[in-house]
Design a protein around this motif. Sequence first.
Motif, mmCIF file in Angstrom:
data_model
loop_
_atom_site.group_PDB
_atom_site.id
_atom_site.type_symbol
_atom_site.label_atom_id
_atom_site.label_comp_id
_atom_site.label_asym_id
_atom_site.label_seq_id
_atom_site.Cartn_x
_atom_site.Cartn_y
_atom_site.Cartn_z
ATOM 1 N N LEU A 3 0.872 -1.066 0.070
ATOM 2 C CA LEU A 3 0.035 -0.035 -0.016
ATOM 3 C C LEU A 3 0.786 1.179 0.064
ATOM 4 O O LEU A 3 1.857 1.322 0.859
ATOM 5 C CB LEU A 3 -0.944 0.072 1.053
ATOM 6 N N GLU A 4 0.688 2.107 -0.829
ATOM 7 C CA GLU A 4 1.191 3.305 -1.142
ATOM 8 C C GLU A 4 0.370 4.494 -0.936
ATOM 9 O O GLU A 4 -0.792 4.668 -1.857
ATOM 10 C CB GLU A 4 1.975 3.421 -2.243
ATOM 11 N N GLN A 5 0.447 5.425 -0.384
ATOM 12 C CA GLN A 5 -0.576 6.990 -0.150
ATOM 13 C C GLN A 5 -0.354 7.585 -1.344
ATOM 14 O O GLN A 5 -1.228 8.161 -1.846
ATOM 15 C CB GLN A 5 -0.047 7.677 1.057
ATOM 16 N N GLY B 250 11.626 9.776 0.249
ATOM 17 C CA GLY B 250 13.179 9.700 0.649
ATOM 18 C C GLY B 250 13.897 9.126 -0.559
ATOM 19 O O GLY B 250 15.148 8.642 -0.737
ATOM 20 N N SER B 251 13.106 8.549 -1.547
ATOM 21 C CA SER B 251 13.841 7.262 -2.515
ATOM 22 C C SER B 251 13.880 7.683 -4.056
ATOM 23 O O SER B 251 14.226 7.157 -4.719
ATOM 24 C CB SER B 251 13.048 5.969 -2.367
ATOM 25 N N GLN B 252 13.570 8.969 -4.359
ATOM 26 C CA GLN B 252 13.304 9.365 -5.454
ATOM 27 C C GLN B 252 14.566 9.837 -6.173
ATOM 28 O O GLN B 252 15.670 9.677 -5.676
ATOM 29 C CB GLN B 252 12.357 10.431 -5.787
ATOM 30 N N ARG C 134 21.773 7.239 -6.359
ATOM 31 C CA ARG C 134 22.220 7.012 -4.877
ATOM 32 C C ARG C 134 23.581 6.428 -4.721
ATOM 33 O O ARG C 134 23.809 5.560 -5.530
ATOM 34 C CB ARG C 134 21.225 6.407 -3.958
ATOM 35 N N ILE C 135 24.381 6.965 -3.852
ATOM 36 C CA ILE C 135 25.774 6.464 -3.865
ATOM 37 C C ILE C 135 25.501 4.952 -3.130
ATOM 38 O O ILE C 135 24.846 4.604 -2.084
ATOM 39 C CB ILE C 135 26.429 7.164 -2.746
ATOM 40 N N ILE C 136 26.346 4.124 -3.621
ATOM 41 C CA ILE C 136 26.840 2.701 -2.921
ATOM 42 C C ILE C 136 28.142 2.535 -2.624
ATOM 43 O O ILE C 136 28.815 3.096 -3.707
ATOM 44 C CB ILE C 136 25.946 1.544 -3.928
ATOM 45 N N THR D 223 14.425 18.540 -4.071
ATOM 46 C CA THR D 223 14.568 18.380 -2.457
ATOM 47 C C THR D 223 14.056 16.868 -2.073
ATOM 48 O O THR D 223 13.249 16.365 -3.258
ATOM 49 C CB THR D 223 13.478 19.392 -1.890
ATOM 50 N N CYS D 224 14.252 16.443 -1.007
ATOM 51 C CA CYS D 224 13.876 15.193 -0.637
ATOM 52 C C CYS D 224 14.140 14.925 0.845
ATOM 53 O O CYS D 224 14.802 15.630 1.600
ATOM 54 C CB CYS D 224 15.215 14.370 -1.158
ATOM 55 N N LEU D 225 13.493 14.053 1.511
ATOM 56 C CA LEU D 225 13.590 13.994 2.950
ATOM 57 C C LEU D 225 14.596 12.811 3.660
ATOM 58 O O LEU D 225 14.592 11.796 2.980
ATOM 59 C CB LEU D 225 12.132 13.457 3.405
HETATM 60 C C1 LIG Z 1 18.624 13.902 -0.862
HETATM 61 C C2 LIG Z 1 18.944 12.567 -0.614
HETATM 62 C C3 LIG Z 1 20.148 11.820 -1.002
HETATM 63 C C4 LIG Z 1 20.363 10.611 -0.381
HETATM 64 N N1 LIG Z 1 21.585 9.983 -1.115
HETATM 65 C C5 LIG Z 1 21.708 8.569 -0.455
HETATM 66 C C6 LIG Z 1 23.115 7.930 -1.120
HETATM 67 O O1 LIG Z 1 23.516 8.384 -1.856
HETATM 68 N N2 LIG Z 1 23.280 6.695 -0.743
HETATM 69 C C7 LIG Z 1 22.428 6.048 0.136
HETATM 70 O O2 LIG Z 1 22.373 4.827 0.773
HETATM 71 N N3 LIG Z 1 21.171 6.590 0.610
HETATM 72 C C8 LIG Z 1 20.986 7.910 0.291
HETATM 73 N N4 LIG Z 1 19.931 8.649 0.661
HETATM 74 C C9 LIG Z 1 18.898 7.886 1.893
HETATM 75 C C10 LIG Z 1 17.815 6.885 1.164
HETATM 76 O O3 LIG Z 1 17.438 7.541 -0.173
HETATM 77 C C11 LIG Z 1 16.957 6.633 1.908
HETATM 78 O O4 LIG Z 1 17.262 6.262 3.315
HETATM 79 C C12 LIG Z 1 15.852 5.722 1.589
HETATM 80 O O5 LIG Z 1 15.386 6.023 0.391
HETATM 81 C C13 LIG Z 1 14.591 5.809 2.240
HETATM 82 O O6 LIG Z 1 13.620 4.896 1.828
HETATM 83 P P1 LIG Z 1 12.308 4.276 2.622
HETATM 84 O O7 LIG Z 1 11.624 3.481 1.827
HETATM 85 O O8 LIG Z 1 12.696 4.177 4.042
HETATM 86 O O9 LIG Z 1 11.480 5.757 2.610
HETATM 87 P P2 LIG Z 1 10.553 6.631 1.278
HETATM 88 O O10 LIG Z 1 11.164 6.404 0.182
HETATM 89 O O11 LIG Z 1 10.146 7.831 1.761
HETATM 90 O O12 LIG Z 1 9.205 5.608 1.629
HETATM 91 C C14 LIG Z 1 8.304 5.551 2.587
HETATM 92 C C15 LIG Z 1 6.984 5.373 1.675
HETATM 93 O O13 LIG Z 1 5.815 5.103 2.808
HETATM 94 C C16 LIG Z 1 4.761 5.804 2.146
HETATM 95 N N5 LIG Z 1 3.896 6.061 3.265
HETATM 96 C C17 LIG Z 1 3.846 6.834 4.229
HETATM 97 N N6 LIG Z 1 2.821 6.803 5.287
HETATM 98 C C18 LIG Z 1 1.980 5.997 4.334
HETATM 99 C C19 LIG Z 1 0.634 5.616 4.790
HETATM 100 N N7 LIG Z 1 -0.103 6.196 5.752
HETATM 101 N N8 LIG Z 1 -0.143 4.998 3.696
HETATM 102 C C20 LIG Z 1 0.286 4.625 2.670
HETATM 103 N N9 LIG Z 1 1.664 4.916 2.287
HETATM 104 C C21 LIG Z 1 2.570 5.786 3.203
HETATM 105 C C22 LIG Z 1 5.374 7.250 1.663
HETATM 106 O O14 LIG Z 1 4.432 7.875 0.754
HETATM 107 C C23 LIG Z 1 6.547 6.759 0.976
HETATM 108 O O15 LIG Z 1 6.505 6.481 -0.314
HETATM 109 C C24 LIG Z 1 19.486 9.929 0.561
HETATM 110 C C25 LIG Z 1 18.442 10.599 0.728
HETATM 111 C C26 LIG Z 1 18.240 11.858 0.155
HETATM 112 C C27 LIG Z 1 16.934 12.554 0.670
#
Ligand SMILES: Cc1cc2nc3c(=O)[nH]c(=O)nc-3n(C[C@H](O)[C@H](O)[C@H](O)COP(=O)(O)OP(=O)(O)OC[C@H]3O[C@@H](n4cnc5c(N)ncnc54)[C@H](O)[C@@H]3O)c2cc1C
Length: 393
Positions: free
Chosen positions: A39-41, A50-52, A56-58, A317-319
């Motif tokens: 499920l995705e909102q 945070g994942s767009q 990303r660096i590996i 921007t990104c979180l």
């Molecule tokens: C600018 C930037 C640069 C980065 N560079 C690196 C890098 O070089 N190397 C590296 O290893 N990492 C990097 N990172 C970190 C990495 O990208 C993140 O740690 C990772 O992508 C987080 O993934 P996630 O799935 O936890 O979060 P997200 O991708 O934010 O996914 C969470 C998902 O949950 C969904 N969601 C939340 N609440 C609900 C709800 N109530 N109902 C349904 N859906 C919901 C959201 O909509 C979202 O899609 C970077 C991050 C940023 C922002």
Amino acid sequence: MREPVRKRTFQYLVLGLGGIGSAAAYWLAQQAGADVLGLEQFPLGHVRGGSQDHTRIIRLSYHNTTYVKLAQAAYQAWTAVEADANELLVYKTGGLDLSPAGSRLPLSDYTNSLTTRNIPYELLDAAEIMHRWPQWRLPDHVTGLFQSEGGLVAAAKSNAAHQRLARAFGATLRDNAPVTAIYPSGNEITVVAGGETYTCEKLVIASGAWTNHLLAHFGSHINLTVTQEQVTYYASPHLADFAPERFPIWIWLDEPCYYGFPAFGEAGPKIAQDVGGQETTAESRTFEIDTAAFQRTDTFLRQHLPTAHGPVITAKTCLYTMPPDRDFVLDTLPGHSNVAIAVGAGHAFKFASLLGKILSQLATTGQSEHDLSLFRFSRPILFTENPVKEFMV
Ligand SMILES: Cc1cc2nc3c(=O)[nH]c(=O)nc-3n(C[C@H](O)[C@H](O)[C@H](O)COP(=O)(O)OP(=O)(O)OC[C@H]3O[C@@H](n4cnc5c(N)ncnc54)[C@H](O)[C@@H]3O)c2cc1C
């Protein structure tokens, strides 16, 4: 197009389809096929989390052996996905960690961790770095750690691959379906999302900056800092010099900590500052570029990579979502062994497929072959009032 969903009861439900959740859906679907619901909102591939973005660096070079070991397994997980997807997701450009004298992040932490894991690397002085990569302008006191396995993961492409494969293995992925309520009761969990009610036996929470919103349904809350980070792409007049084959990913290991990429996805190199953003929330974040942060990265680029500089192609921007110690959260919820959770601490994309795999292991068997002791949900710093925050890793 909203997918007709007839099934309401699933064995596994993945909450959040960003980088980590999409991977969890993929690894779970391999075992449980149609018994998996994601499920995705927002729409799949959205830019609010945070994942767009393209890259990303590996890297294998990390400040402790727990992460180095995990990074080795992360490469293997990506190799498995690439085979299933029949596409390249990891591009090895080499990785260059740059350490100015007296830097805030001791290079020895990285060299010691690599040595302990018998991973080869080179230590280079400034002259040697500029000889190999004339794009750089460095003062003599800078030392470089070059590790050949470093590179980039094609982020957006990888998310799409995980999602496509999860569906190919039979999973149902529903987007534009915000989860608004969770009712845990013993071995069954009821979830309300997008106006529909589902039940599942096992829940995976991978919801990034929204984590505490979901934990509230379990009467729980952890210390997390959300920051709005930004990246900038430049139309370098010397584009060929920044091709992935000619320019490695890099990290300036100091505070402020800058990092960058060769040209990939856009017609120019990318630069950013790690933890350079303002604190925010998932609701109050903007898409505005922080001019002071922009000035910092722009000045660094002009000073140390002058030929990369040119008109700005785009800035995004990104979180980040970070526990105070900037270690992941990767565990089952205390008191709810049928709920697995991951928080990526702003450095998890390189591990995304592996973290998805580990979440699938926690959901299916309650345990993982990997050492997760550093990532415990119950660690005190996640609950301490006014915790000391250490975000530089
Ligand atoms: C600018 C930037 C640069 C980065 N560079 C690196 C890098 O070089 N190397 C590296 O290893 N990492 C990097 N990172 C970190 C990495 O990208 C993140 O740690 C990772 O992508 C987080 O993934 P996630 O799935 O936890 O979060 P997200 O991708 O934010 O996914 C969470 C998902 O949950 C969904 N969601 C939340 N609440 C609900 C709800 N109530 N109902 C349904 N859906 C919901 C959201 O909509 C979202 O899609 C970077 C991050 C940023 C922002």
